[in-house]
Design an enzyme around this catalytic site. Structure first.
Site, PDB file in Angstrom:
ATOM      1  N   GLN A   1      49.278 131.683 -32.503  1.00 30.19           N
ATOM      2  CA  GLN A   1      50.351 130.711 -32.741  1.00 30.19           C
ATOM      3  C   GLN A   1      51.715 131.379 -32.959  1.00 30.19           C
ATOM      4  OE1 GLN A   1      50.531 126.751 -33.556  1.00 30.19           O
ATOM      5  NE2 GLN A   1      52.334 127.741 -32.713  1.00 30.19           N
TER       6      GLN A   1
ATOM      7  N   ASP B   1      46.185 116.841 -28.970  1.00 28.90           N
ATOM      8  CA  ASP B   1      46.992 117.878 -29.615  1.00 28.90           C
ATOM      9  C   ASP B   1      46.867 117.872 -31.139  1.00 28.90           C
ATOM     10  OD1 ASP B   1      48.696 120.072 -29.774  1.00 28.90           O
ATOM     11  OD2 ASP B   1      50.524 118.958 -29.324  1.00 28.90           O
TER      12      ASP B   1
ATOM     13  N   TRP C   1      52.659 118.972 -37.206  1.00 26.96           N
ATOM     14  CA  TRP C   1      53.454 118.566 -36.046  1.00 26.96           C
ATOM     15  C   TRP C   1      53.469 117.063 -35.838  1.00 26.96           C
ATOM     16  CZ3 TRP C   1      50.107 122.710 -36.250  1.00 26.96           C
ATOM     17  CH2 TRP C   1      50.707 123.975 -36.154  1.00 26.96           C
TER      18      TRP C   1
HETATM   19  N1  LIG Z   1      52.228 121.000 -30.211  1.00 24.40           N
HETATM   20  C1  LIG Z   1      51.869 122.138 -30.873  1.00 24.40           C
HETATM   21  C2  LIG Z   1      50.997 122.093 -31.934  1.00 24.40           C
HETATM   22  C3  LIG Z   1      50.664 123.255 -32.544  1.00 24.40           C
HETATM   23  N2  LIG Z   1      51.182 124.425 -32.141  1.00 24.40           N
HETATM   24  C4  LIG Z   1      52.038 124.460 -31.092  1.00 24.40           C
HETATM   25  O1  LIG Z   1      52.528 125.545 -30.672  1.00 24.40           O
HETATM   26  N3  LIG Z   1      52.364 123.303 -30.463  1.00 24.40           N
END
Ligand SMILES: Nc1ccnc(=O)[nH]1
Length: 425
Positions: A151, A308, A314
């Protein structure tokens, strides 16, 4: 004698059939008359579909919303920073608990295969151990495919490279990366090159977070196409997000799409998160940030819808329902024709299964006996209603049931119950 017969349901292609299950396999799809079964599920008038598949999720972060705080700007970068704080303090047990709770939600929704990215940027690798434990715990009802995902950047984070390789050695399934988050375009491109080499050497699939940005010059998908072609990774490579493509120059895209098609790369937009996170630096008109879905499909590129995030740094909402995901996607991508709406259902079932490379998936004799009975007449109605999962069967076992979505109404002169389904006929 069958263990289970699912009787009289409408398959996604509109045909009506009985499905006979023996053990963990579909043994017959035909009119089974009065054939005997341990259990009969009456699906007449209802849609019977293969299970939902999510090709892009973050199971290590799910259900952590608000810890240690919320994402005030709503941006990707604040989300990454916030997760960076949380992953220091959360425990392996908490990660397992949250992930298992999410898997319960998924099972209840008929979501029976999930590809999850697992952050490898933590020297303790507790998240990797936690997700391996979860993969083992749920394996009798959910197929979990785990991506080694640096990440904080394969190069940008000083120990990410070693930790990502260690995570693959520990048994993660897929090579991940995040080229747009490296310090420079050059580092991003180099990370794509090395990650493709690693995938080729280890015989693994590769799925990169690729160009999750509104920067039209974020073109790591181009390098990915080149390297996938060079290493012969066709059919085993995926670009996730690809949001920069929304903002790219049209002439450049006219060159890019054939290269992606030639490389055999699949694309995974994540419409709930893309519409929430992208365009945050715009005034008006404000970009949507979703990648070019119909345009890629017109070039023969496989495109699946991904979930996601659910209640994490997020994204504050989410349910685990792939019909929500497809519903958002079809709106943002303006997939409104009957063929396009039906295709959105196919994307969260068959297309996503193809991206994961699931063996024995689908409704055919010999396939794994996993299916969903929905309170809807057909795929488009299932999307419109985000229909109840009346029954979920995984690997030959009924694992979840839900009531129909009828409502009781108390209005003089109006019906006592309402159904929002199509009028019959
Ligand atoms: N949409 C995301 C969720 C988690 N990590 C990321 O890089 N992108």
């Amino acid at each position: 004698m069958f263990d289970i017969i699912v009787k009289g349901g409408a398959l996604p292609d509109g045909s009506i059939a009985d499905i006979g299950i023996k053990g963990d396999r579909i043994a017959a799809i035909e009119a089974l008359g009065d054939a005997e079964a341990g259990e009969v599920i009456d699906a007449s008038g209802d849609l019977v579909s293969p299970p939902f598949v999510d090709p892009h999720f973050h199971l290590d972060a799910t259900l952590s919303y608000g810890q240690p705080r919320i994402n005030a700007s709503g941006t990707l970068l604040e989300g990454i920073a916030l997760w960076g704080e949380l992953k220091q303090v959360t425990t392996e047990e908490e990660m397992i608990d949250r992930a298992l709770t999410y898997c319960d939600w998924a099972a209840s929704m008929g979501l029976l295969a999930i590809r999850s990215h697992v952050d490898t940027c933590d020297d303790s690798l507790k998240g990797v151990r936690a997700m391996l434990a979860v993969r083992e715990t749920v394996k009798d009802y959910i197929d979990l495919q785990l991506v080694a995902f640096p990440q904080d950047g394969f190069y940008r984070d000083p120990t990410a490279r070693a930790n990502t390789l260690a995570a693959l050695d520990m048994g993660l399934d897929v090579v991940g990366g995040i080229p747009h988050f490296e310090r420079s375009m050059q580092d991003g491109a180099e990370s794509v090159r090395e990650l493709c080499r690693i995938a080729a050497e280890r015989g693994l699939r590769i799925d990169l977070h690729c160009d999750e940005s509104d920067d039209p010059m974020s073109r790591h998908i181009e390098t990915l196409a080149q390297e996938v072609t060079r290493h012969g990774l066709a059919g085993r490579a995926t670009g996730s997000h690809l949001t920069s493509m929304h903002s790219m120059d049209n002439y450049y895209v006219s060159k890019l799409l054939p290269l992606i098609a030639e490389a055999g790369i699949a694309a995974i937009p994540n419409p709930l998160i893309n519409i929430m996170i992208q365009g945050r630096h715009d005034t008006f008109p404000k970009r949507r940030g979703l990648t070019r879905v119909k345009e890629m499909q017109a070039h023969g590129i496989t495109v699946g819808w991904g979930q996601d995030c659910v209640r994490d740094p997020w994204y504050s909402l989410g349910t685990g329902d792939m019909l929500d995901v497809a519903f958002m996607g079809m709106h943002v991508a303006q997939m409104s024709s009957p063929e396009e709406m039906a295709r959105c259902f196919d994307m969260v079932t068959n297309q996503n299964a193809a991206i994961l490379g699931l063996a024995d998936y689908g409704l055919h004799v010999g396939a794994t006996a996993s299916l969903v009975v929905l309170d809807a007449a057909d795929p488009i109605e299932a999307l419109r209603l985000r229909a109840a999962r009346l029954a979920v069967i995984s690997k030959g076992r009924v694992i979840a049931r839900s009531p129909r979505m009828d409502a009781a109404l108390s209005l003089p002169g109006r019906p006592a119950t309402i159904r929002r389904r199509h009028a019959p006929g």
